[in-house]
Design an enzyme around this catalytic site. Sequence first.
Site, PDB file in Angstrom:
ATOM      1  CE  LYS A 279      -4.427  -1.668   1.532  1.00 28.15           C
ATOM      2  NZ  LYS A 279      -5.527  -1.633   2.478  1.00 28.15           N
TER       3      LYS A 279
ATOM      4  CE  LYS B 179      -8.563  -9.853  -1.847  1.00 30.38           C
ATOM      5  NZ  LYS B 179      -8.265  -9.683  -0.417  1.00 30.38           N
TER       6      LYS B 179
ATOM      7  CE  LYS C 299     -12.849  -2.648  -0.875  1.00 35.09           C
ATOM      8  NZ  LYS C 299     -13.807  -2.954   0.175  1.00 35.09           N
TER       9      LYS C 299
END
Length: 329
Positions: A113, A195, A198
């Site tokens: 991140k 994965k 969103k």
Amino acid sequence: MDKKVILSGVQSTGRLTLGNYLGAINNWVEMQEKYDCYYMIANSHSLTVRNNPEELRNNTLKILALYIAAGLDPEKNTIFIQSQVKEHAELAWILNCYTYMGELSRMTQFKDKSLKHQDNINAGLFTYPVLMAADILLYKANLVPVGEDQKQHLEITRDIAERFNKLYGDTFVIPEAYVRKETARIMGLQDPTSKMSKSATNLNDVIFLDDSEETIIKKIKKAVTDSENVVRFAPETKPGVSNLMQIYSAITNKGFEEIEKDFEGKGYGDFKMAVAEVVVGKLKPIQEKYNELLENRDYLVKVYTEGKMKAEKIAIKTINEVKEKIGIL
Ligand code: TRP
């Protein structure tokens, strides 16, 4: 014997995906019969990225509505909003003082991140796993259903709990990860090697839970496969088809061998239509219920208020025990 305690949560950022549903919420529904379950909406965790406040507020309610629409019964479970139970923040601070910078630096999610959001590598992003540890340890959860990507956060939770127990005597329960192998990771439809997320830039990669029937069918038809045209489970060499099989399996409860048999001699076209059909069939009633619930704010407020009160009872007990042990007045 007392029921085992389960705790889990979903962050309230962005639109929820089929991956969130099949990998998490759908599995929780069967647990509510067997365990003492706490399901929260991790809205405080969402602050590690910048949000539009109105959107954050709405998303929190949307996730609550989805929990209920998906079949979580507010009578059987404790469903609550993380920020409403102040003890989460309180315990997180305390646990911060029992967590090492070195440990936190090794978290792969933090590394990923901070690469993605180089303009906002805030301290909250760094101590994110400590808040998660507080979430879990406050309720003395035995089992924590999580996806593969959260396993490392569970490991650090266990380390923090063990460290604390060693210093002050038995206080926290050491939680275990509860990872369902078959559905732990639903991958992207366009890039089945990572994965389903969103935040994907290619919208065809992701099925959102509020996608319309037509959109779902279109996205599944477009899903990347391979040129063999044989429905066979082989995640390494056939990641696209294997991912579709995973989705199909999660919804129908059929094993991969059974699916292979059912689709013997049929091509990807037929298989994709079958996948689309079960996905639409599963999501449609949930979407209807979800839209109904969102119209009924009063009911949602009632659910989260009752959830807060139930959660608080346990959380206050634990935080008092912790403060007593460490000498905080
Ligand atoms: N970090 C989790 C996720 O992004 C959400 C979460 C927050 C959570 N607190 C938790 C999951 C406690 C399990 C237990 O998926």
